[in-house]
Structures are given as structure tokens and as C-alpha cells.
Scaffold this motif. Sequence first.
Motif, PDB file in Angstrom:
ATOM      1  N   CYS A  23      48.407  -0.792  -6.986  1.00  0.00           N
ATOM      2  CA  CYS A  23      48.720  -2.035  -6.279  1.00  0.00           C
ATOM      3  C   CYS A  23      49.067  -1.812  -4.804  1.00  0.00           C
ATOM      4  O   CYS A  23      50.075  -2.317  -4.289  1.00  0.00           O
ATOM      5  N   GLN A  24      48.237  -1.035  -4.120  1.00  0.00           N
ATOM      6  CA  GLN A  24      48.489  -0.738  -2.714  1.00  0.00           C
ATOM      7  C   GLN A  24      47.800  -1.739  -1.773  1.00  0.00           C
ATOM      8  O   GLN A  24      47.819  -1.581  -0.568  1.00  0.00           O
ATOM      9  N   GLY A  30      39.863  -5.207   3.672  1.00  0.00           N
ATOM     10  CA  GLY A  30      40.356  -6.456   4.242  1.00  0.00           C
ATOM     11  C   GLY A  30      41.492  -7.060   3.438  1.00  0.00           C
ATOM     12  O   GLY A  30      42.023  -8.106   3.788  1.00  0.00           O
ATOM     13  N   GLY A  31      41.839  -6.391   2.317  1.00  0.00           N
ATOM     14  CA  GLY A  31      42.994  -6.871   1.560  1.00  0.00           C
ATOM     15  C   GLY A  31      42.637  -7.990   0.601  1.00  0.00           C
ATOM     16  O   GLY A  31      41.532  -8.535   0.615  1.00  0.00           O
ATOM     17  N   MET A  32      43.637  -8.299  -0.204  1.00  0.00           N
ATOM     18  CA  MET A  32      43.436  -9.290  -1.261  1.00  0.00           C
ATOM     19  C   MET A  32      43.083 -10.666  -0.709  1.00  0.00           C
ATOM     20  O   MET A  32      42.327 -11.405  -1.320  1.00  0.00           O
ATOM     21  N   ASP A  33      43.600 -10.964   0.483  1.00  0.00           N
ATOM     22  CA  ASP A  33      43.311 -12.279   1.063  1.00  0.00           C
ATOM     23  C   ASP A  33      41.823 -12.509   1.230  1.00  0.00           C
ATOM     24  O   ASP A  33      41.299 -13.579   0.949  1.00  0.00           O
ATOM     25  N   ASP A  52      50.180 -15.082  -2.635  1.00  0.00           N
ATOM     26  CA  ASP A  52      51.005 -14.328  -1.690  1.00  0.00           C
ATOM     27  C   ASP A  52      51.090 -12.858  -2.035  1.00  0.00           C
ATOM     28  O   ASP A  52      52.116 -12.205  -1.874  1.00  0.00           O
ATOM     29  N   TYR A  53      49.977 -12.338  -2.499  1.00  0.00           N
ATOM     30  CA  TYR A  53      49.920 -10.966  -3.004  1.00  0.00           C
ATOM     31  C   TYR A  53      50.487  -9.941  -2.029  1.00  0.00           C
ATOM     32  O   TYR A  53      51.324  -9.121  -2.384  1.00  0.00           O
ATOM     33  N   ALA A  54      50.056 -10.022  -0.795  1.00  0.00           N
ATOM     34  CA  ALA A  54      50.454  -9.023   0.196  1.00  0.00           C
ATOM     35  C   ALA A  54      51.969  -8.969   0.370  1.00  0.00           C
ATOM     36  O   ALA A  54      52.544  -7.908   0.620  1.00  0.00           O
ATOM     37  N   ALA A  62      51.644  -6.010  -9.639  1.00  0.00           N
ATOM     38  CA  ALA A  62      51.040  -5.635 -10.921  1.00  0.00           C
ATOM     39  C   ALA A  62      51.078  -6.817 -11.892  1.00  0.00           C
ATOM     40  O   ALA A  62      50.102  -7.108 -12.589  1.00  0.00           O
ATOM     41  N   ASP A  63      52.225  -7.515 -11.924  1.00  0.00           N
ATOM     42  CA  ASP A  63      52.333  -8.680 -12.809  1.00  0.00           C
ATOM     43  C   ASP A  63      51.278  -9.721 -12.486  1.00  0.00           C
ATOM     44  O   ASP A  63      50.587 -10.232 -13.361  1.00  0.00           O
ATOM     45  N   LYS A  64      51.198  -9.996 -11.192  1.00  0.00           N
ATOM     46  CA  LYS A  64      50.233 -11.021 -10.781  1.00  0.00           C
ATOM     47  C   LYS A  64      48.804 -10.609 -11.102  1.00  0.00           C
ATOM     48  O   LYS A  64      47.981 -11.422 -11.530  1.00  0.00           O
ATOM     49  N   LEU A  65      48.511  -9.332 -10.901  1.00  0.00           N
ATOM     50  CA  LEU A  65      47.155  -8.854 -11.199  1.00  0.00           C
ATOM     51  C   LEU A  65      46.843  -9.031 -12.685  1.00  0.00           C
ATOM     52  O   LEU A  65      45.753  -9.466 -13.064  1.00  0.00           O
TER      53      LEU A  65
END
Length: 779
Positions: A23-24, A30-33, A52-54, A62-65
Motif C-alpha cells: 500500500c505504498q 500517477g497514484g491512485m487518483d 481519499d486513498y493518498a 489496505a482496508d479500503k483496497l
Amino acid sequence: MATVEELREKLRKPLELELAGGCQNRAVAGGMDRLLMNLARPFPKVREVLRDYAALDETGRADKLREALALLQPEPVTAAPARRAPARVAPPAPSADTQVPPDAPVDRVNFGPQGPKKLRGLGLHTLRDLLHAYPRRHEDRRALPNLVDVEDGQKVTVSGVVVSKNRRTPKPKMLILEVTLEDPYGQRVKCTWFNQPWAEKQLSVGSRLIVTGRAKRFGRSVQIGAEYFEREDDAEGSLSTARIVGVYEAQEGVSQDFLRKAAHTALTSVPLDDYLPGAWRRQYGLTDLADALWGMHFPTDEDHLTRARERLRFDEYLFLELRLLLQGEDGVLLGKRFLADGRDIERFEGSLPFQFTGAQRRVLHEVADDMRSEKQMARLVQGDVGSGKTAVAACALYLAVRDGYQGALMAPTEILARQHFKNLAGYLEPLGVRVGLLIGAMTPKQKAEMQATIANGLIDVVVGTQALIQESVRWANLGLAVIDEEHRFGVLQRRKLLADRPDVLVMSATPIPRSLALTAYGDLELSVIDELPPGRTPIETKLIQDTHRRQAYGFVMRQIREGRQAYVVTSLIEENENLELLAATQLADDLKVILPDARIDLLHGKMSAAEKDEVMDRFRRREFDVLVSTTVIEVGVDVPNATVMVIENAERFGLSQLHQLRGRVGRGSAQSYCVLIAGEHSQKTRKRLKIIEGSTDGFVIAEADLKLRGPGEIRGTRQSGLPDLQLGDIVNDVDVIEDARALAKHILAHDPKLEHPRLTYLRQELQARSAHVAIREVI
Ligand code: ADP
Ligand code: MG
């Protein structure tokens, strides 16, 4: 079109990678966004979860994923999904203050200054019209970022940031705009705009675009010919991008955008009260109307579109069946009740020079059963040309006459009426039945005499054309009416004949696939003669290119030298009789040069019935060898010595039409031939013509024809009142048609005039959809 499953899979992979990688926020360039903006676009719930992952710590991430991945689990495949009432997505409810009734004219709602005019130009006068003007097709414009998978020619939607821009004018009046987009993965794709100068302003470096167009693959790189694009800042909430988008029937001066907005406005302005009560929706596993209409115009995903189509297609058939049933007369009709003695059938068969085929015998028993019952017979006997329908009809007429009734046989043209007269007289007069003829070409005196004979009951069976119903024919005791080639008659004409309530037998040589027969002949039972009399030599069919025309006519000449005759048919030219006549005359002149030794004559649509008869008679008497004709050669004309049918410009004919024409030969015992001469034509046409070359089975051909041409052509649809089905595909919808028919019957059996308050909306919808037919008087 990428399926939801594919899109889901594409999104799942980077999420799994991210989870595995601790979860880095690095698994995605470009990131999760970036990911959310693109791949996750079709999955709003996933976007919501990862928003709001970042900002989260690693455990939170990890939970959100995990939560997001759970949402992306493939849906379990259910074995029989059809009969479950499907889930629905609630559409936005129209706000109470803006509601207008569906029958309101389009001016009642704000469609922009020219809006109502444009809509009316498309034939859309009311909001209801608009709601039911479905997109012709749908395009998947959800972002599909993995360019590696894109195939050449595929329609794709990509999104990204403009990193470079280029403008070229290789020729005067030619402007090519090229833009390189970089997508969230760092993939680059070139998009081009050809002669669209207005696009230029929007294509600045740094802007985010969503572009839809056709992909062209050059090795590993992909270029897209832009057909539609939006700046991403505008795209939020847009009706035309980043979703499955409906594409409407196009029309000059009316944009797709306008049509989408208009549909959206209609959907939000009209209360979408369902005309189909919930119990029936559940019974047939259909979604509700609002969900279906939203799903047809603005599906949230494929499933939504599928259940929308299922529901609205069902409705089309339901209203069609309701209308057919309502157009029929009410209740069970009492017809004549005949003895239809089996011994009379044997007596009839005993007088024939042949025995009935198994199929003829089966159909004859179906007919005799109907005749014995007191219910009015309404039966369609369908059989290929030469399958022996007329013989069966003659036997049925014999049964009627044996019971003291009169019989009628109605043919669509005078040529056919004369021929039937001859045939029926041949079958029936030896058995003591008096057969007469009544056609328009007779003198007034002859007609009056025949009418008197009919009224006095001095004649048993009368063969005629429309004269049989048009003139004031009074029957002494009409018991059975046989109608040949019903599709040339309108339903209404048939009804006129039915005023005497005879039993009715309709004969059709056009092989009609069962599904179509069910709908188009809604009020008739169906019998099929699916077997030809023994000893027929199948017609040999050859497809040739017009460059080999001379060889074809060389073959025709050899047949003529053997004492045979030939038909040469030329196609109808845009229903223009003058041009058609010209073409036929020219063809006849041509042939006189190519076949100097043959006697050639001409038959065309501008001739009077008497003139046509005269030509046909001379042909039958072998006074000439080659009959050149426009398509006026009537179905059913019998000249056993004619063994060759040449069809010029075969590519212009429908398959069933070709099959009918081919049926003019092969009526004697000699080997017969059909030569299809094709001019310029496409691969698809070639495939079509190959079907005729390869098959003599009318049903196989009719199915193929229907698949290739759609149902409109097979039968005079305007006459039958079969409307254009927007969604219905009559070849493949047998089950739906049967369901709809069953429900229509059920509804009318309990409430013949749709008076129950629960059916108010249904009645209104039926009236609106039947505006062009006289159904308003019925209900
Ligand atoms: P359709 O009306 O279906 O075109 P017809 O009843 O006119 O067919 O029959 C075509 C030809 O076949 C006629 O010449 C008829 O006498 C003949 N025929 C009909 N039934 C049989 C049979 N069972 N066996 C042999 N010949 C038959
Ligand atoms: Mg016939």
C-alpha cells in the motif's frame, strides 16, 4: 466493446498489486487518483471507497483496497437468470412541479429554441414519442486505457493530458490536427482531427481530453481518428462521454448531443408510470418501465441495457399482439359446421391421378377437424410452390360442397384466378361439382349472370379475384372460402369476405418462419406442407457473373432446341413502370440479337390484365420460346414445358423473391434450371445469392432472407399492420413473442376492453401506439 467483466479485471489487477506491494501508492503510475479517474470510472462505488486513498495510512489503505476488491468480485454466474425479476437502479425521480403527461406535445418542455421544431422534423411530436425513440445502437465510451489490447479498427475511448499538438495543412482545404495524449499509465496515443477547425481551440497542451474514435494500429503504436471528444472538466455529468452512450437515428442538422439531452429532458419531465402491472412484470421477469427507459437511453452498465431491451422488446410484441387480437372480431367466432366425412376425402383422393403425400394428408386432417368444429376455421396452409396446396384446398372445397354448402376461391390476380379455375374444374367437375369463374375482365352481362347463379345456389364453387368481394355478390350458402396468397390481400379485405362467416383457409407459398407467422398472421392457425410430391427433380441453380452472360444464353438456346421454353426476368426498377418497361423492352431487343433463332415475346406491368392473359396463353400454347418479363410473372403461373428461368440482375432481388421466381420452372417432369445473372455486387450479396444456389428449401431460404433483410420485406407489412419493430428481432424472438401473445390473450380474456382501472395506462399506451390503426374505435 469491452465487457464489464473485462473492465473489472483491468481495475482489479493494479489494486491487487498495490495491496501486495504494501500500500505504498506506487503500483499505479500517477497514484491512485489517476486510476480512479480512468479505470474506475465505470465503477462509482469503487471510486467512492478509494476516494481519499493518498491521505490514509497503510492499514487504512489496505482496508479500503480490500473493500474495493470485494466490490470487484466477479458476479456469480446464475444458471437461469431469465425468470427472476431483475434488480433495478432507481433513476432520478422527476420533480413534481415540472411533470407533464406523456401525451403532451414537445413544446410543453424546454428543448431549446429550435428544439420542438427539430423533434417534430424527426416525427417526434409528443414526449411519449421521444421516450420511445430508442437509440439505434450503443457505444461504450467508458475509458479503456490499455492500448496494448486495442485492435485495428476498434472504436475506443481514451483519456489523458495533451502533451503535444501539431497542425498540418498538406493541401489547401485540408486541415489535420494531431494531438498526443498521455494517459495515466504514461502510455501515449496520437489522436487526429481531420478538417474540424472548430476543435482546434480546445486542444491546447495541458488540457485533459476524453476522445472517442476509431483506432488505427501502426505496429506497437495506436492512432485514433477522433469522432467525438470532450474536455474532461466538462465531462463530469455529461451525457455523451465516459459512459455507455446511445447513438440515435441520425438526421441532418440534429446532433447526437441534442438528441441525448432531449431524451434526458423527457425522462425527467414525464412521470414514468408503468402500464404493466407488477404481477405480470414478475411473471415474465421484466424490469419496470422507468428502469427500462432510463436503461435504454442512459444505461449505467451492460446489465442495465440488457434488461431495458428485454422489457421494451416484450412491450413491442405485447402491444402488437393486443392490437392483432383486438382487430380480430370478438370472442370465439361461430363458423360453419361440416360433416367433413372421411369417406369423402377417400373419394376425392380416389379420383386423383396421384396419392396425397404424408404432409398433404396431415394438413388435410387438420383442415377437416376445423371444418367439423363449430368454431370458425381460420387456418393458414403454408407450403412451398408445388407442394400441393391447391389439391388440398380442392379437397376441402369438395367436403364443403358435399355438405350442401358453396365454396369460394379468391386469387390475387386474374391470371391466377383463371389458372385456379382450370385446376379446380379439373379436380372437381369429374366428381359432379359445378365450378364457375368471376373476374373483373368479364362483361357486365357475364358478371350479372354469374352473380345470379351464385345467389340461386346453382353453382357450387366459384373462383375469382377481388371481384368476389367487391361486386355485390350474394351467396346462397357460402360455407368455405379459400384465399390464395393472402399477403396480397389486406386483413380488411379478408374480413369483407367473412361477412358470411364461412370457414376460411388461406394458402401461402411464401414460406414464413414460424415466429413471423405467429405475429404477422396472429389470428390464423398454421398448417405446413413440408414435403414435395415424389418424383420431382430438384431445379439446378447456377450463379454467374454478367460477363458470362452469353454462355448462359447459349445454354438457354440448347434447351429451346430440345423443345423447351424459358423465362427471362428483369428486375423492378425503383417501382417506376416506365423505366421498367424500357428495361424489359431493351432486354427483349438484346435477346433477339443474342438468340436470333428463338421466338421472343414480352410481358410487362403496363399491360392490361387481358393483354397479360393473352401473352401467357400464347406462351402456354408454345407459340413462342422465351418470355421476357418484368417481375409481373405471377406467383403460381404454371407452364410445365418451361424449364429455364434466367434472372437478370439477380443481385437486386430478395432471396424469397428469387425462390418464388425459380418456382415457375420445374413444374413438369423434365430437369429444370435457374440461372442467376449477377451484375456488380458486394461480398454480402454474393453470400446471399449463394444461398439460393445451394438450397431449394423455401424455409431455409426464408429464414436466411429474414436474417439478411429484416422482416419488413417478406410480406406486405403495411397491409398486415405489422409495425416496424424497433427492438424486436422476429427471427430470434419466438419465445418472447409467445410470452407476449399469451399475456395479451390473458388480458383480453379477462377484460376485453381494458376497462379495469389497473389497465388504464395500458389502454392509453396501446391507443397511443396504435394511432395509425383504427383501434381507437375498438377500445
Ligand atoms: P401448390 O398449390 O402448392 O403450388 P399444387 O396443388 O398446384 O401445388 O400442385 C402442384 C402440382 O403437383 C400440380 O400439377 C398437382 O397436380 C401436382 N400434385 C399435387 N399433389 C401431388 C401429389 N401428392 N403427388 C403428385 N403430384 C401432386
Ligand atoms: Mg398453387
